[in-house]
Design a protein around this motif. Structure first.
Motif, PDB file in Angstrom:
ATOM      1  N   LEU A  81       0.823  -1.218   0.000  1.00  0.00           N
ATOM      2  CA  LEU A  81       0.000   0.000   0.000  1.00  0.00           C
ATOM      3  C   LEU A  81       0.857   1.270   0.000  1.00  0.00           C
ATOM      4  O   LEU A  81       0.323   2.370  -0.173  1.00  0.00           O
ATOM      5  N   ASP A  82       2.140   1.114   0.181  1.00  0.00           N
ATOM      6  CA  ASP A  82       3.036   2.271   0.297  1.00  0.00           C
ATOM      7  C   ASP A  82       3.493   2.697  -1.097  1.00  0.00           C
ATOM      8  O   ASP A  82       4.660   2.567  -1.469  1.00  0.00           O
ATOM      9  N   VAL A  83       2.525   3.236  -1.884  1.00  0.00           N
ATOM     10  CA  VAL A  83       2.803   3.553  -3.296  1.00  0.00           C
ATOM     11  C   VAL A  83       2.383   4.978  -3.665  1.00  0.00           C
ATOM     12  O   VAL A  83       2.411   5.354  -4.838  1.00  0.00           O
ATOM     13  N   SER A  92      -7.026   6.497  -8.770  1.00  0.00           N
ATOM     14  CA  SER A  92      -6.891   5.243  -9.508  1.00  0.00           C
ATOM     15  C   SER A  92      -6.115   4.201  -8.700  1.00  0.00           C
ATOM     16  O   SER A  92      -6.512   3.035  -8.620  1.00  0.00           O
ATOM     17  N   LEU A  93      -5.033   4.628  -8.076  1.00  0.00           N
ATOM     18  CA  LEU A  93      -4.250   3.722  -7.226  1.00  0.00           C
ATOM     19  C   LEU A  93      -5.083   3.229  -6.042  1.00  0.00           C
ATOM     20  O   LEU A  93      -5.054   2.044  -5.700  1.00  0.00           O
ATOM     21  N   THR A  94      -5.833   4.146  -5.444  1.00  0.00           N
ATOM     22  CA  THR A  94      -6.699   3.800  -4.312  1.00  0.00           C
ATOM     23  C   THR A  94      -7.675   2.695  -4.696  1.00  0.00           C
ATOM     24  O   THR A  94      -7.849   1.709  -3.966  1.00  0.00           O
ATOM     25  N   LEU A  95      -8.302   2.848  -5.862  1.00  0.00           N
ATOM     26  CA  LEU A  95      -9.305   1.870  -6.310  1.00  0.00           C
ATOM     27  C   LEU A  95      -8.672   0.538  -6.695  1.00  0.00           C
ATOM     28  O   LEU A  95      -9.236  -0.531  -6.420  1.00  0.00           O
ATOM     29  N   GLU A  96      -7.493   0.582  -7.309  1.00  0.00           N
ATOM     30  CA  GLU A  96      -6.793  -0.669  -7.649  1.00  0.00           C
ATOM     31  C   GLU A  96      -6.489  -1.476  -6.393  1.00  0.00           C
ATOM     32  O   GLU A  96      -6.661  -2.704  -6.363  1.00  0.00           O
TER      33      GLU A  96
END
Length: 418
Positions: free
Chosen positions: A232-234, A246-250
């Motif tokens: 999650l550290d992205v 978008s990252l949150t939803l992925e």
């Protein structure tokens, strides 16, 4: 008339400044931004406030948005089955909702702080737009009876030394990523009331989903807390809000698919609706000593900054402001000296210590008796309800959370009806 300076216009600073104003003090409030700059800026927090904190706002007649903000009546916990995401989307091992005795609410701080700043000026407070430095306070300490520092970031915090005995962590324990969204669908199994959703993904992190009121009306917050260095550290370095969402939803699709199914029509509330960062939870010494010898008193997260994993930041700020207000009123005409400052903090710490203990416990991998407690809450509604209401009064966790013997005795008493 006693003159008091409050530096920092967040939950605690504004609530305290407005409270002092209502009791006839001459109050100056320093903010590094105008109300309009706050309102049009980036989101600052997730700020779900529970019943006790909301009552402090009502006591000062500052609950301007209570009728508009969603009334959060429950708190749900879901736990992903460990390792279930290795081959595909995660599966849920635990899922339950506890009912709150009094509803909670979240009002975007851009809405609340801007509104409160304008109210402060309208009620006769002196509002100064200036980013204060230590040198400024050195001067002001000689012209005010009391200087309170509630700006939790920047140079001023360095005046307050870390309390190592009360601060077990020296590094951030979570990487934080927040998105404010419109269009989130209801939870199909509980569509009839609003709830905060705490989704625990063992060894990976947590996703919190909560209703809020933002600048564009009712909305929801998607809030990832990732273990540093983990999957999650992205979000570090992600500047584009659309990429952030978008990252949150992925990540939701993989680790919390039961929440992801609600996101088909999700869009950001506004270009300032994302936030990412991290900080080490820290308790600091409450008294800052200025170069000229003057003393200032730290407020709320200046002196007790917990990780947001337990949703206590705004609650603690409200409780600190209420506690400090009582101590100031009781002081009357006596000097606000160092002894009084320490006693004022100690009075607040009587409450805050329970938040710090619980929050630090939640950052660590859960021991077996905690897993048993969370699992039992799925079968025993009174356990779910008590766990949920601990978010309002964390001192209750002393009775059934930390020690295996107390947990077992509590679960046995619920099971037998004793």
């Amino acid at each position: 008339m006693r003159k008091i300076l409050v530096v920092g216009a967040g939950q605690s600073g504004l609530q305290l400044a407005l409270g002092l104003l209502s009791h006839g003090y001459e109050v100056t409030l320093m903010s590094n931004r105008t109300a309009d700059e706050i309102r049009s800026g980036r989101v600052m927090s997730t700020q779900c406030m529970f019943d006790t904190a909301l009552r402090h706002e009502r006591d000062l007649q500052l609950n301007f948005w209570e009728s508009q903000a969603p009334k959060i009546e429950g708190l749900g916990v879901s736990v992903a089955a460990p390792g279930s995401w290795a081959e595909g989307p995660a599966a849920r091992a635990i899922d339950w909702v506890g009912k709150l005795d009094g509803y909670a609410q979240s009002v975007d701080q851009r809405v609340k702080m801007a509104g409160w700043m304008e109210t402060f000026a309208q009620r006769g407070g002196q509002l100064v737009i200036h980013g204060a430095a230590v040198g400024d306070l050195d001067y002001f300490a000689r012209t005010y009876d009391l200087v309170l520092v509630s700006a939790g970031k920047g140079e001023l915090v360095s005046m307050f030394g870390r309390d190592a005995a009360r601060s077990p962590y020296t590094e951030p324990q979570r990487a934080l990523a927040v998105s404010y969204v419109h269009g989130l669908g209801p939870r199909p199994e509980h569509p009839d009331y609003y709830a905060v959703r705490c989704n625990l993904v063992p060894g990976v992190g947590e996703l919190f989903v909560m209703p809020t009121l933002t600048t564009s009306g009712p909305a929801d917050i998607l809030f990832w807390e990732g273990i540093p260095g983990g999957p999650l550290d992205v979000f570090n370095g992600v500047k584009d809000p659309a990429e952030h969402l978008s990252l949150t939803l992925e990540l939701m699709e993989r680790y919390t698919p039961w929440e992801h199914v609600r996101t088909a029509k999700v869009e950001l509330t506004d270009a300032g609706g994302t936030l990412a960062g991290r900080y080490a939870p820290t308790v600091r010494n409450p008294i800052g000593r200025l170069p000229g010898g003057g003393l200032v008193l730290g407020v709320a997260d200046v002196v007790v900054a917990n990780d947001p994993i337990t949703g206590q930041g705004s609650n603690s700020a409200s409780k600190c402001a209420a506690s400090y207000l009582a101590s100031i009123l009781e002081r009357g005409e006596k000097e606000f000296d160092g002894t009084w400052m320490q006693e004022t903090f100690d009075r607040y710490w009587n409450t805050a210590q329970h938040v710090t203990k619980w929050t630090n416990a939640m950052l660590a991998p859960p021991p077996e008796h905690i897993l048993n407690l969370i699992g039992a809450a799925g079968q025993l509604q009174p356990v779910a309800d008590r766990f949920a209401n601990g978010f309002d009064d964390p001192s209750d966790y002393e009775n059934f959370f930390y020690e295996p013997e107390k947990t077992e005795a509590y679960l046995a008493s619920v099971t037998t009806g004793a």
